[in-house]
Design an enzyme around this catalytic site. Structure first.
Site, PDB file in Angstrom:
ATOM      1  N   GLY A  27      -2.049   9.114  -3.325  1.00  0.00           N
ATOM      2  CA  GLY A  27      -1.811   8.892  -1.907  1.00  0.00           C
ATOM      3  C   GLY A  27      -1.179   9.763  -0.993  1.00  0.00           C
TER       4      GLY A  27
ATOM      5  N   GLY B  97      -1.540   5.275  -7.207  1.00  0.00           N
ATOM      6  CA  GLY B  97      -1.284   4.354  -7.503  1.00  0.00           C
ATOM      7  C   GLY B  97      -1.531   4.881  -9.222  1.00  0.00           C
TER       8      GLY B  97
ATOM      9  N   ARG C  84     -14.968  11.300  -1.585  1.00  0.00           N
ATOM     10  CA  ARG C  84     -14.935  10.369  -2.965  1.00  0.00           C
ATOM     11  C   ARG C  84     -16.497  10.419  -3.116  1.00  0.00           C
ATOM     12  NH1 ARG C  84     -10.709   5.663  -1.573  1.00  0.00           N
ATOM     13  NH2 ARG C  84      -9.018   7.039  -2.626  1.00  0.00           N
TER      14      ARG C  84
ATOM     15  N   LYS D 202      10.977   5.872   0.132  1.00  0.00           N
ATOM     16  CA  LYS D 202      11.691   4.718  -1.255  1.00  0.00           C
ATOM     17  C   LYS D 202      12.125   5.491  -3.371  1.00  0.00           C
ATOM     18  CE  LYS D 202      10.133   0.225   0.285  1.00  0.00           C
ATOM     19  NZ  LYS D 202       9.344  -0.420  -0.155  1.00  0.00           N
TER      20      LYS D 202
HETATM   21  P1  AMP Z   1       5.980   7.159   0.222  1.00  0.00           P
HETATM   22  O1  AMP Z   1       3.879   5.972   0.324  1.00  0.00           O
HETATM   23  O2  AMP Z   1       6.844   6.821  -0.785  1.00  0.00           O
HETATM   24  O3  AMP Z   1       5.211   8.648  -0.981  1.00  0.00           O
HETATM   25  O4  AMP Z   1       6.406   7.710   1.613  1.00  0.00           O
HETATM   26  C1  AMP Z   1       5.825   8.031   1.936  1.00  0.00           C
HETATM   27  C2  AMP Z   1       6.135   8.136   3.196  1.00  0.00           C
HETATM   28  O5  AMP Z   1       7.912   9.137   3.372  1.00  0.00           O
HETATM   29  C3  AMP Z   1       5.748   8.683   4.683  1.00  0.00           C
HETATM   30  O6  AMP Z   1       5.021   8.021   5.547  1.00  0.00           O
HETATM   31  C4  AMP Z   1       7.230   9.828   5.642  1.00  0.00           C
HETATM   32  O7  AMP Z   1       6.863   9.405   6.668  1.00  0.00           O
HETATM   33  C5  AMP Z   1       7.932   8.498   4.761  1.00  0.00           C
HETATM   34  N1  AMP Z   1       9.748   9.099   4.695  1.00  0.00           N
HETATM   35  C6  AMP Z   1       9.245  11.016   3.846  1.00  0.00           C
HETATM   36  N2  AMP Z   1      10.869  11.358   4.649  1.00  0.00           N
HETATM   37  C7  AMP Z   1      11.360  10.411   5.025  1.00  0.00           C
HETATM   38  C8  AMP Z   1      12.703  10.217   5.488  1.00  0.00           C
HETATM   39  N3  AMP Z   1      13.276  10.920   5.561  1.00  0.00           N
HETATM   40  N4  AMP Z   1      12.867   9.042   6.597  1.00  0.00           N
HETATM   41  C9  AMP Z   1      11.997   8.210   7.183  1.00  0.00           C
HETATM   42  N5  AMP Z   1      10.563   8.183   6.288  1.00  0.00           N
HETATM   43  C10 AMP Z   1      10.165   9.267   5.309  1.00  0.00           C
END
Ligand code: AMP
Length: 407
Positions: free
Chosen positions: A364, A387, A40, A202
């Site tokens: 992220g 974000g 950074r 999610k």
């Molecule tokens: P996000 O912050 O929403 O981009 O989510 C990232 C996280 O999603 C990472 O820590 C991954 O381990 C998790 N992730 C990705 N695929 C899966 C899955 N099939 N089941 C559970 N967690 C997941």
């Protein structure tokens, strides 16, 4: 609206002027307060050099960690002053505060081309509250304001938004300009076909991103944990995979809108599944030693949980990626932190690297996945703001960008 940029400011604008630049020096530190990644700081150097080479008196300000409005020495930016000095081979004077007499005296003593780094802005709770009086105090030391901290541009804080009201000119630094250029061009004028690849845990975090992208993209690839809510909405068996039950209807609506808009949605057709860790166990630790297998169909049995996309899905996604001219990627295709479940994310990353398309990776987790896979320099642009990049892609105006002077 085009915003004033540092490249619009020349020597006559900068020489002898107090240039206050908001940077993102929120670096990771180990237990001994040693900086474990100086990325950074390095990222701000082009703007820093430009300003001092043109004779500006540069005042740098940043936050570090979450001191929550208290002066906590473990969150001091003193380590960043030392590191920046080493990196650019010039003196960087550190001031123990970010407002007040000590700062004023240090600024008054500056020479053209000098650099000051102020103490952590978040030692004052007024920073995150965007307090007008605090903003005025920050602006008291600035003739020109520059924002090079894209990662905090989605927050209206005193140092990102408030103080611009008390300064005549506010410009985007080079890093900020680069972010706005790549993210902006991608949304406004993408080379077609334009596809987005979304993954991660999610659906709920990405609804607004999907809604905005549906009127821009030709196709949407959905992988990772969020894919299972969509598969469930299509009536598939998903076993114990991640599923947001209250978002099944949203997923249905998204798929209907996509159909109306002629946007193809691509979901996994096979999976790597793991035996569900027992409740109470740490998910990630349990997953590392969990029994797993590949299932070459899109349904999953109870007791098993989808943790990565399967080989046919990888081929399918690769094929779509290879035909695209602009690709936006946010979110891993599986639990990439666990080696045996990182293949889908790795292969999608490789496909992007080989695609020849304009490739933009949201910040992220996707940025860290890309970095872990050593593919960062193979992408057209990897955003520095998690974000902030998501809010930008949601179509929101970022307060830290809106506050900059219009050209
Ligand atoms: P996000 O912050 O929403 O981009 O989510 C990232 C996280 O999603 C990472 O820590 C991954 O381990 C998790 N992730 C990705 N695929 C899966 C899955 N099939 N089941 C559970 N967690 C997941």
């Amino acid at each position: 609206m085009a915003k004033l940029s540092l490249s619009d400011l020349n020597e006559s604008d900068l020489k002898g002027k107090r240039v206050f630049m908001r940077v993102d020096f929120n670096v990771p530190l180990d237990a001994d307060r040693v900086i474990t990644s100086d990325n950074r700081i390095k990222a701000a150097i082009p703007s820093i050099k430009y300003i001092i080479e043109k004779g500006g008196r540069l005042i740098l300000a940043s936050h570090l960690g979450r001191p929550k409005g208290e002066k906590k020495p473990e969150f001091s930016l003193d380590v960043c002053a030392k590191k920046l000095s080493e990196l650019i081979g010039k003196d960087v004077k550190f001031v123990n505060d970010c407002v007040g007499d000590e700062v004023k005296n240090a600024v008054d003593a500056m020479k053209d081309g000098g650099i000051l780094l102020l103490e952590n802005l978040r030692f004052y709770k007024q920073e995150e509250k965007n307090d007008a009086d605090f903003s005025k105090q920050l602006a008291a030391n600035a003739d020109i304001y520059v924002n090079d901290a894209f990662g905090t541009a989605h927050r209206a804080h005193a140092s990102t938004e408030g103080m611009t009201k008390f300064v005549k000119k506010s410009a985007a630094g080079f890093l900020m300009e680069k972010e706005l250029k790549f993210l902006g061009e991608m949304l406004e004028n993408p080379k077609k076909p334009f596809i987005a690849i979304l993954g991660g845990a999610k659906v709920s975090d990405k609804i607004m991103v999907i809604e905005n992208l549906l009127s821009k993209v030709d196709g949407l690839i959905i992988g990772g944990g969020m894919a299972y809510t969509f598969l469930k909405a299509k009536g598939r068996e998903i076993g114990d995979s991640l599923c947001e039950k209250d978002k099944i209807n949203t997923a249905k609506e998204i798929m209907k809108t996509a159909l109306d808009k002629n946007v193809a949605i691509y979901l996994p057709i096979d999976h790597i599944v793991a035996k569900t860790p027992k409740s109470g166990e740490d998910f990630m630790t349990a997953l590392k030693s969990a029994e797993y297998k590949e299932v070459l169909r899109d349904s999953i049995d109870d007791g098993w949980e989808g943790v990565d996309i399967g080989k046919n899905t990888i081929d399918k996604f690769r094929n779509i990626i290879s035909k695209s001219k602009t690709i936006f990627w946010n979110g891993p295709m599986g639990v990439f932190e666990v080696e045996q479940f990182s293949k889908g994310t790795l292969e999608v990353g490789k496909a992007l690297a080989e695609s020849g398309a304009v490739t933009v990776v949201g910040g992220g987790d996707s940025a860290s996945a890309i970095k872990k896979l050593k593919l960062s320099d193979k992408m057209t642009h990897v955003s520095t703001g998690g974000g902030a990049s998501m809010e930008f892609v949601e179509g929101k105006e970022l307060p830290g960008v809106a506050a900059l002077t219009n050209k």
